[in-house]
Write a protein that holds these residues in place. Structure first.
Motif, PDB file in Angstrom:
ATOM      1  N   GLY A  32       0.774  -1.247   0.000  1.00  0.00           N
ATOM      2  CA  GLY A  32       0.000   0.000   0.000  1.00  0.00           C
ATOM      3  C   GLY A  32       0.800   1.289   0.000  1.00  0.00           C
ATOM      4  N   MET A  33       2.114   1.172  -0.212  1.00  0.00           N
ATOM      5  CA  MET A  33       2.976   2.358  -0.190  1.00  0.00           C
ATOM      6  C   MET A  33       2.946   3.010  -1.576  1.00  0.00           C
ATOM      7  SD  MET A  33       5.140   3.570   2.175  1.00  0.00           S
ATOM      8  CE  MET A  33       6.557   4.631   2.315  1.00  0.00           C
ATOM      9  N   GLY A  34       2.086   3.956  -1.724  1.00  0.00           N
ATOM     10  CA  GLY A  34       1.957   4.661  -3.001  1.00  0.00           C
ATOM     11  C   GLY A  34       1.192   5.942  -2.722  1.00  0.00           C
ATOM     12  N   VAL A  35       1.122   6.818  -3.705  1.00  0.00           N
ATOM     13  CA  VAL A  35       0.383   8.067  -3.527  1.00  0.00           C
ATOM     14  C   VAL A  35      -0.502   8.301  -4.747  1.00  0.00           C
ATOM     15  CG1 VAL A  35       2.111   9.117  -2.028  1.00  0.00           C
ATOM     16  CG2 VAL A  35       2.283   9.474  -4.495  1.00  0.00           C
ATOM     17  N   PHE A  36      -1.592   8.999  -4.511  1.00  0.00           N
ATOM     18  CA  PHE A  36      -2.488   9.255  -5.639  1.00  0.00           C
ATOM     19  C   PHE A  36      -3.219  10.571  -5.454  1.00  0.00           C
ATOM     20  CE2 PHE A  36      -6.779   8.159  -4.029  1.00  0.00           C
ATOM     21  CZ  PHE A  36      -6.476   7.487  -2.863  1.00  0.00           C
ATOM     22  N   GLU A  37      -3.967  10.920  -6.483  1.00  0.00           N
ATOM     23  CA  GLU A  37      -4.804  12.115  -6.443  1.00  0.00           C
ATOM     24  C   GLU A  37      -6.174  11.775  -7.012  1.00  0.00           C
ATOM     25  OE1 GLU A  37      -5.219  15.253  -5.449  1.00  0.00           O
ATOM     26  OE2 GLU A  37      -3.473  14.856  -4.223  1.00  0.00           O
ATOM     27  N   GLY A  38      -7.136  12.580  -6.674  1.00  0.00           N
ATOM     28  CA  GLY A  38      -8.455  12.539  -7.300  1.00  0.00           C
ATOM     29  C   GLY A  38      -8.723  13.948  -7.775  1.00  0.00           C
ATOM     30  N   VAL A  39      -8.920  14.102  -9.061  1.00  0.00           N
ATOM     31  CA  VAL A  39      -9.028  15.427  -9.675  1.00  0.00           C
ATOM     32  C   VAL A  39     -10.283  15.385 -10.555  1.00  0.00           C
ATOM     33  CG1 VAL A  39      -7.695  17.167 -10.982  1.00  0.00           C
ATOM     34  CG2 VAL A  39      -6.485  15.310  -9.834  1.00  0.00           C
ATOM     35  N   ARG A  40     -10.917  16.537 -10.756  1.00  0.00           N
ATOM     36  CA  ARG A  40     -12.063  16.529 -11.673  1.00  0.00           C
ATOM     37  C   ARG A  40     -11.907  17.575 -12.772  1.00  0.00           C
ATOM     38  NH1 ARG A  40     -17.261  13.984 -10.896  1.00  0.00           N
ATOM     39  NH2 ARG A  40     -17.604  13.294  -8.749  1.00  0.00           N
ATOM     40  N   ALA A  41     -12.430  17.202 -13.938  1.00  0.00           N
ATOM     41  CA  ALA A  41     -12.553  18.159 -15.043  1.00  0.00           C
ATOM     42  C   ALA A  41     -14.039  18.372 -15.276  1.00  0.00           C
ATOM     43  CB  ALA A  41     -11.907  17.599 -16.306  1.00  0.00           C
ATOM     44  N   TYR A  42     -14.400  19.605 -15.570  1.00  0.00           N
ATOM     45  CA  TYR A  42     -15.811  19.950 -15.793  1.00  0.00           C
ATOM     46  C   TYR A  42     -15.984  20.587 -17.170  1.00  0.00           C
ATOM     47  CZ  TYR A  42     -16.673  19.300 -10.773  1.00  0.00           C
ATOM     48  OH  TYR A  42     -16.798  18.778  -9.508  1.00  0.00           O
ATOM     49  N   LYS A  43     -17.199  20.452 -17.661  1.00  0.00           N
ATOM     50  CA  LYS A  43     -17.558  21.086 -18.930  1.00  0.00           C
ATOM     51  C   LYS A  43     -17.864  22.559 -18.638  1.00  0.00           C
ATOM     52  CE  LYS A  43     -20.878  20.324 -22.588  1.00  0.00           C
ATOM     53  NZ  LYS A  43     -22.014  19.536 -23.021  1.00  0.00           N
ATOM     54  N   THR A  44     -17.259  23.442 -19.380  1.00  0.00           N
ATOM     55  CA  THR A  44     -17.562  24.876 -19.222  1.00  0.00           C
ATOM     56  C   THR A  44     -17.932  25.427 -20.600  1.00  0.00           C
ATOM     57  OG1 THR A  44     -15.470  25.964 -19.806  1.00  0.00           O
ATOM     58  CG2 THR A  44     -15.547  24.926 -17.633  1.00  0.00           C
ATOM     59  N   ASP A  45     -18.382  26.682 -20.628  1.00  0.00           N
ATOM     60  CA  ASP A  45     -18.737  27.302 -21.923  1.00  0.00           C
ATOM     61  C   ASP A  45     -17.522  27.452 -22.829  1.00  0.00           C
ATOM     62  OD1 ASP A  45     -21.319  27.435 -21.209  1.00  0.00           O
ATOM     63  OD2 ASP A  45     -21.293  29.559 -20.610  1.00  0.00           O
ATOM     64  N   ARG A  46     -16.344  27.477 -22.230  1.00  0.00           N
ATOM     65  CA  ARG A  46     -15.115  27.644 -23.033  1.00  0.00           C
ATOM     66  C   ARG A  46     -14.403  26.327 -23.257  1.00  0.00           C
ATOM     67  NH1 ARG A  46     -11.916  31.836 -19.720  1.00  0.00           N
ATOM     68  NH2 ARG A  46     -10.330  31.391 -21.283  1.00  0.00           N
ATOM     69  N   GLY A  47     -15.086  25.230 -23.034  1.00  0.00           N
ATOM     70  CA  GLY A  47     -14.472  23.908 -23.213  1.00  0.00           C
ATOM     71  C   GLY A  47     -14.256  23.238 -21.867  1.00  0.00           C
ATOM     72  N   THR A  48     -13.642  22.055 -21.910  1.00  0.00           N
ATOM     73  CA  THR A  48     -13.439  21.285 -20.687  1.00  0.00           C
ATOM     74  C   THR A  48     -12.243  21.846 -19.920  1.00  0.00           C
ATOM     75  OG1 THR A  48     -14.394  19.369 -21.727  1.00  0.00           O
ATOM     76  CG2 THR A  48     -12.955  18.944 -19.844  1.00  0.00           C
ATOM     77  N   ALA A  49     -12.422  21.952 -18.601  1.00  0.00           N
ATOM     78  CA  ALA A  49     -11.335  22.504 -17.780  1.00  0.00           C
ATOM     79  C   ALA A  49     -11.131  21.638 -16.540  1.00  0.00           C
ATOM     80  CB  ALA A  49     -11.659  23.930 -17.364  1.00  0.00           C
ATOM     81  N   ILE A  50      -9.874  21.475 -16.162  1.00  0.00           N
ATOM     82  CA  ILE A  50      -9.549  20.761 -14.923  1.00  0.00           C
ATOM     83  C   ILE A  50      -9.536  21.771 -13.786  1.00  0.00           C
ATOM     84  CG2 ILE A  50      -7.855  19.326 -13.715  1.00  0.00           C
ATOM     85  CD1 ILE A  50      -6.976  18.187 -16.371  1.00  0.00           C
ATOM     86  N   PHE A  51     -10.193  21.407 -12.679  1.00  0.00           N
ATOM     87  CA  PHE A  51     -10.326  22.309 -11.536  1.00  0.00           C
ATOM     88  C   PHE A  51      -9.126  22.158 -10.602  1.00  0.00           C
ATOM     89  CE2 PHE A  51     -12.261  23.473  -7.343  1.00  0.00           C
ATOM     90  CZ  PHE A  51     -12.454  24.817  -7.632  1.00  0.00           C
ATOM     91  N   ARG A  52      -8.442  23.263 -10.370  1.00  0.00           N
ATOM     92  CA  ARG A  52      -7.308  23.361  -9.435  1.00  0.00           C
ATOM     93  C   ARG A  52      -6.244  22.283  -9.687  1.00  0.00           C
ATOM     94  NH1 ARG A  52      -8.847  26.047  -3.786  1.00  0.00           N
ATOM     95  NH2 ARG A  52      -6.748  26.765  -4.184  1.00  0.00           N
TER      96      ARG A  52
END
Ligand code: PMP
Length: 304
Positions: A32-52
């Motif tokens: 279990g020695m590992g690292v990860f992230e959970g990130v989201r991308a959303y649809k916006t009027d200017r295209g898809t964008a990843i948040f933070r």
């Protein structure tokens, strides 16, 4: 999950999803020695964008640093990898999962000189606790499992092994008929959900536990900034479970859970038993930010 079309970024290349495989003796699978992230991308009027995206990437590197794991790629490469994982899978909205893990060169706790590998997957994932949860709120149970003590596994790292504790807690809550678990720290104070930070509202003020035994949530930080901007005072302090029972409103925050109202804890109805006015306001502002409708905070969006 493994059997689908698309691509996963794996050690510098996009490989077909079904071929993104790893040896069964890979060290992280065993310990279990590992690292990860959970990130989201959303649809916006200017295209898809990843948040933070920057903040998530920074936290991945901090997690690796805490575990003493040297990532073989720089931040810029992993930023580009996350953008590519969304873009090349043709996703207009996505959950993104970067993860770094040790290779299969050796087994045992004392294994040295292991290679470090990095993957980034992206797929469509709707509301984590269901769309209804975002509107009506969820029923939560205080867990019989304590959240990690700071000197057992460290809470600032989003480390794979930490999630055994989360899964045990979540499963217990679900088997008992609740939607999610609330974990207390080893001193009995409120820490966080199995995959979320918690906030309560009382008399127009927002309270959230300090970060001793909780992950430094990026959604938590977002909500704190948004609350301050609309003049809602934010206080970080130790919180007890009965303060949650007696709160006017309560909600969870997380990349997956977004802003999810809590309508009950341990069979005590919180406030009016539905999404409260401050929760509603902050939830609306949050969704405005992630979808690019908020007049400020364009800096939180990276277009793919
Ligand atoms: N606590 C835990 C244990 C989590 O797994 C998560 C999800 N990453 C959070 C809090 C919320 O963090 P964030 O808002 O950065 O997703």
């Amino acid at each position: 999950m493994a059997d689908r079309d698309g691509f996963i970024w794996y050690d510098g290349k996009l490989v077909p999803w079904r071929e993104a495989t790893t040896h069964v003796l890979t060290h992280t699978l065993h310990y279990g020695m590992g690292v990860f992230e959970g990130v989201r991308a959303y649809k916006t009027d200017r295209g898809t964008a990843i948040f933070r995206l920057k903040e998530h990437t920074d936290r991945l590197f901090r997690s690796a640093h805490i575990l003493g794991m040297k990532l073989p790629f720089d931040k810029n490469t992993l930023v580009e990898a996350q953008l590519a994982a969304v873009r090349e899978n043709g996703l207009d909205a996505a959950y993104i999962r970067p993860m770094a893990f040790y290779g299969a060169e050796a087994m045992g706790i004392s294994a040295k000189n292991l290679s470090v590998h990095v993957i980034v997957a992206a797929w469509k994932w709707g509301a984590y606790l269901g769309q209804e949860a975002l509107e009506k709120g969820i029923r939560v149970k205080t867990s019989s499992f304590a959240r990690h003590h700071v000197n057992i596994t460290m809470c600032k790292a989003k480390a794979n092994g930490n999630y055994m504790n989360s899964i045990l807690a979540h499963k217990e809550a679900e088997q008992d008929g609740y939607d999610e678990a609330l974990l207390l720290d080893v001193d009995g104070f409120v820490a966080e959900g199995s995959g979320e930070n918690i906030f309560i509202v009382r008399n127009g003020k927002l309270y959230t536990p300090d970060l001793t035994s909780a992950l430094e949530g990026i959604t938590r930080d977002t909500i704190i900034q948004l609350a301050v901007e609309i003049g809602v005072p934010v206080i970080e302090k130790r919180i007890t479970r009965d303060e949650v029972y007696a709160a006017d409103e309560a909600f969870f925050t997380g990349t997956a859970a977004e802003v999810t109202p809590i309508r009950e804890l341990d069979n005590r109805v919180i406030g009016a038993g539905r999404r409260g006015p401050i929760t509603t306001q902050l939830q609306t502002l949050f969704f405005d930010c992630v979808t690019g409708r908020h007049p400020q905070h364009q800096e939180w969006l990276t277009y793919v």
